[in-house]
Motif scaffolding. Structure first.
Motif, PDB file in Angstrom:
ATOM      1  N   GLN A  32      16.623   7.901  12.092  1.00 34.07           N
ATOM      2  CA  GLN A  32      17.920   7.117  11.038  1.00 34.07           C
ATOM      3  C   GLN A  32      18.448   6.782  12.417  1.00 34.07           C
ATOM      4  O   GLN A  32      19.010   5.549  12.313  1.00 34.07           O
ATOM      5  N   MET A  33      18.832   7.319  13.393  1.00 35.80           N
ATOM      6  CA  MET A  33      19.660   6.742  14.427  1.00 35.80           C
ATOM      7  C   MET A  33      19.101   5.670  15.328  1.00 35.80           C
ATOM      8  O   MET A  33      19.624   4.710  15.376  1.00 35.80           O
ATOM      9  N   THR A  34      17.830   5.961  15.398  1.00 36.57           N
ATOM     10  CA  THR A  34      17.191   4.756  15.955  1.00 36.57           C
ATOM     11  C   THR A  34      16.862   3.377  15.173  1.00 36.57           C
ATOM     12  O   THR A  34      16.977   2.482  15.898  1.00 36.57           O
ATOM     13  N   ARG A  35      16.933   3.737  13.911  1.00 38.08           N
ATOM     14  CA  ARG A  35      16.716   2.347  12.894  1.00 38.08           C
ATOM     15  C   ARG A  35      18.053   1.801  13.138  1.00 38.08           C
ATOM     16  O   ARG A  35      18.102   0.553  13.058  1.00 38.08           O
ATOM     17  N   GLN A  36      18.971   2.541  13.028  1.00 39.36           N
ATOM     18  CA  GLN A  36      20.397   1.848  12.991  1.00 39.36           C
ATOM     19  C   GLN A  36      20.534   1.176  14.077  1.00 39.36           C
ATOM     20  O   GLN A  36      21.220   0.236  14.201  1.00 39.36           O
ATOM     21  N   TYR A  37      20.259   1.794  15.541  1.00 43.61           N
ATOM     22  CA  TYR A  37      20.299   1.162  16.621  1.00 43.61           C
ATOM     23  C   TYR A  37      19.432  -0.227  16.652  1.00 43.61           C
ATOM     24  O   TYR A  37      20.142  -1.334  17.269  1.00 43.61           O
ATOM     25  N   ILE A  38      18.255  -0.194  16.217  1.00 43.40           N
ATOM     26  CA  ILE A  38      17.604  -1.339  16.261  1.00 43.40           C
ATOM     27  C   ILE A  38      18.059  -2.387  15.333  1.00 43.40           C
ATOM     28  O   ILE A  38      18.380  -3.514  15.784  1.00 43.40           O
ATOM     29  N   GLU A  39      18.649  -1.962  14.304  1.00 48.01           N
ATOM     30  CA  GLU A  39      19.131  -3.114  13.413  1.00 48.01           C
ATOM     31  C   GLU A  39      20.416  -3.540  13.861  1.00 48.01           C
ATOM     32  O   GLU A  39      20.972  -4.911  13.436  1.00 48.01           O
ATOM     33  N   SER A  40      21.246  -3.037  14.847  1.00 52.01           N
ATOM     34  CA  SER A  40      22.411  -3.520  15.410  1.00 52.01           C
ATOM     35  C   SER A  40      22.075  -4.548  16.480  1.00 52.01           C
ATOM     36  O   SER A  40      22.898  -5.285  16.556  1.00 52.01           O
TER      37      SER A  40
ATOM     38  N   GLU B 172      10.367  -3.028  20.676  1.00 52.17           N
ATOM     39  CA  GLU B 172       8.898  -2.523  20.522  1.00 52.17           C
ATOM     40  C   GLU B 172       8.675  -1.420  21.072  1.00 52.17           C
ATOM     41  O   GLU B 172       7.876  -0.473  20.588  1.00 52.17           O
ATOM     42  N   ALA B 173       9.297  -0.946  22.152  1.00 49.46           N
ATOM     43  CA  ALA B 173       9.212   0.254  22.835  1.00 49.46           C
ATOM     44  C   ALA B 173       9.519   1.420  21.900  1.00 49.46           C
ATOM     45  O   ALA B 173       8.896   2.518  21.922  1.00 49.46           O
ATOM     46  N   LEU B 174      10.550   1.206  21.338  1.00 48.27           N
ATOM     47  CA  LEU B 174      11.205   2.256  20.510  1.00 48.27           C
ATOM     48  C   LEU B 174      10.337   2.258  19.266  1.00 48.27           C
ATOM     49  O   LEU B 174      10.312   3.641  18.589  1.00 48.27           O
ATOM     50  N   LYS B 175       9.906   1.381  18.701  1.00 49.98           N
ATOM     51  CA  LYS B 175       9.152   1.533  17.375  1.00 49.98           C
ATOM     52  C   LYS B 175       7.716   2.174  17.837  1.00 49.98           C
ATOM     53  O   LYS B 175       7.273   3.246  17.000  1.00 49.98           O
ATOM     54  N   GLU B 176       7.209   2.081  19.009  1.00 51.26           N
ATOM     55  CA  GLU B 176       6.140   2.837  19.485  1.00 51.26           C
ATOM     56  C   GLU B 176       6.354   4.005  19.447  1.00 51.26           C
ATOM     57  O   GLU B 176       5.571   5.016  18.914  1.00 51.26           O
ATOM     58  N   LEU B 177       7.463   4.580  20.064  1.00 50.42           N
ATOM     59  CA  LEU B 177       7.785   5.922  20.371  1.00 50.42           C
ATOM     60  C   LEU B 177       8.117   6.593  18.805  1.00 50.42           C
ATOM     61  O   LEU B 177       7.717   7.859  18.809  1.00 50.42           O
TER      62      LEU B 177
END
Length: 351
Positions: free
Chosen positions: A258-266, A341-346
């Motif tokens: 959830q934290m990663t998604r929120q960061y990506i969306e921001s 892209e890198a975070l989504k892969e992770l």
């Protein structure tokens, strides 16, 4: 915190995951709501408590209490001896040392020789730029003295970063400042010029070793780079500092996705704010958008995006050339796509 303060009615909700006292705060003042949840998790892992006192519109003071035990001096000495870094992981790495002082040259070269890294020495910023121009793909890290004749380390770093955009766009060479003035203003100047970290003079052996290990050893493999399997995507260690990412993942546990998604969306919103403010030369707005993206990128280990946001922030604060800021924002846009892209892969990688 010197912000707008927190009303008493929000005391219970402010520490909830991914929340802010006012939902409009993110849009108006920046911030992603990640800082307090990370801090609270750290404090609780150490068996402590966190709370705050606040006056509306006058800022907030946070405090923590931790159950710590006094340690005997001998135990500290034993622990320090146990913390001697293992430099074998970076054997054979290629370092460009830029230093004009003969004594500092000999001392630093001896340490690097003992670490079994390959070092090239240049004595001026001009020489550093020329060497980078001719050998960019062969350099793993640059140690950059800040004060040199002909061209100082700040200017040399700015030119090297410009050269990278054209010569090695998918590779960012870490540049570590060597400075005798490790105070806030000088450190900010280092970061604004494009440097990634700094070492205060006089340089201590263990400090230098830890710095090089931090920036050159990913902890993932000991294989030479040319034996690693190729991938059409940019390697994670180009965009994401895996040590920081994994520490945050360990800390956040089930909340990490959830934290990663929120960061990506921001990310897109902050980039758009910077781009929209540029034509009107709204430097304050540019800096206000760059700052929270810099901070949240640091929390996720997105060091490439963190660094360029720091450069944008400083360039805007000091009203640098319009074209320079435009180029930085354009570069941040590209880096942000690769970071996502890198975070989504992770996120989708097997545990």
């Amino acid at each position: 915190d010197t912000g707008i303060g927190i009303p008493e009615t929000k005391r219970n909700s402010i520490f909830q995951k991914f929340s802010q006292a006012d939902s409009s705060t993110t849009r108006k003042y920046g911030g992603t709501g990640l800082g307090l949840v990370i801090t609270k998790n750290l404090v609780q892992l150490m068996g402590g408590n966190i709370d705050f006192k606040s006056n509306r519109f006058e800022g907030t003071t946070f405090w923590i209490s931790l159950p710590l035990r006094k340690t005997e001096k001998e135990a500290v000495i034993r622990q320090n001896n146990a913390d001697i870094p293992d430099s074998s992981h970076i054997k054979g790495k290629r370092i460009l040392l830029t230093e004009d002082n003969i004594v500092n040259q000999e001392y630093t070269l001896k340490i690097l020789q003992d670490m079994k890294v390959n070092t090239t020495l240049v004595e001026t910023g001009v020489s550093a730029v020329q060497y980078f121009r001719d050998h960019a793909s062969e350099i793993d890290l640059i140690l950059m003295d800040c004060r040199m004749p002909e061209m100082d380390g700040y200017e040399a770093t700015q030119i090297i970063r410009d050269l990278e955009r054209f010569q090695t766009p998918l590779k960012r060479v870490p540049i570590i400042a060597l400075t005798a003035n490790a105070i806030k203003g000088d450190i900010e100047k280092c970061m604004a010029s494009g440097m990634d970290d700094y070492l205060a003079k006089p340089i201590h052996r263990r400090t230098l070793e830890r710095m090089l290990i931090r920036w050159l050893y990913s902890g993932e493999t000991d294989l030479p780079k040319d034996t690693l399997p190729s991938s059409p995507a940019i390697h994670h260690d180009k965009m994401i500092d895996m040590a920081i990412y994994l520490q945050t993942k360990d800390l956040m546990g089930d909340d990490m996705p959830q934290m990663t998604r929120q960061y990506i969306e921001s990310i897109a919103g902050y980039i758009a704010q910077m781009a929209a403010a540029l034509p009107q030369n709204l430097y304050h707005d540019i800096a206000e958008a760059a700052h929270p993206l810099k901070s949240s990128s640091a929390a996720l280990g997105a060091t490439r995006l963190q660094t360029i946001c720091a450069q944008i922030e400083q360039a805007a604060i000091h009203h640098h050339d319009h074209q320079e800021i435009e180029d930085l924002i354009a570069h941040a846009t590209i880096i942000s796509h690769h970071t996502i892209e890198a975070l989504k892969e992770l996120q989708h990688a097997p545990a």
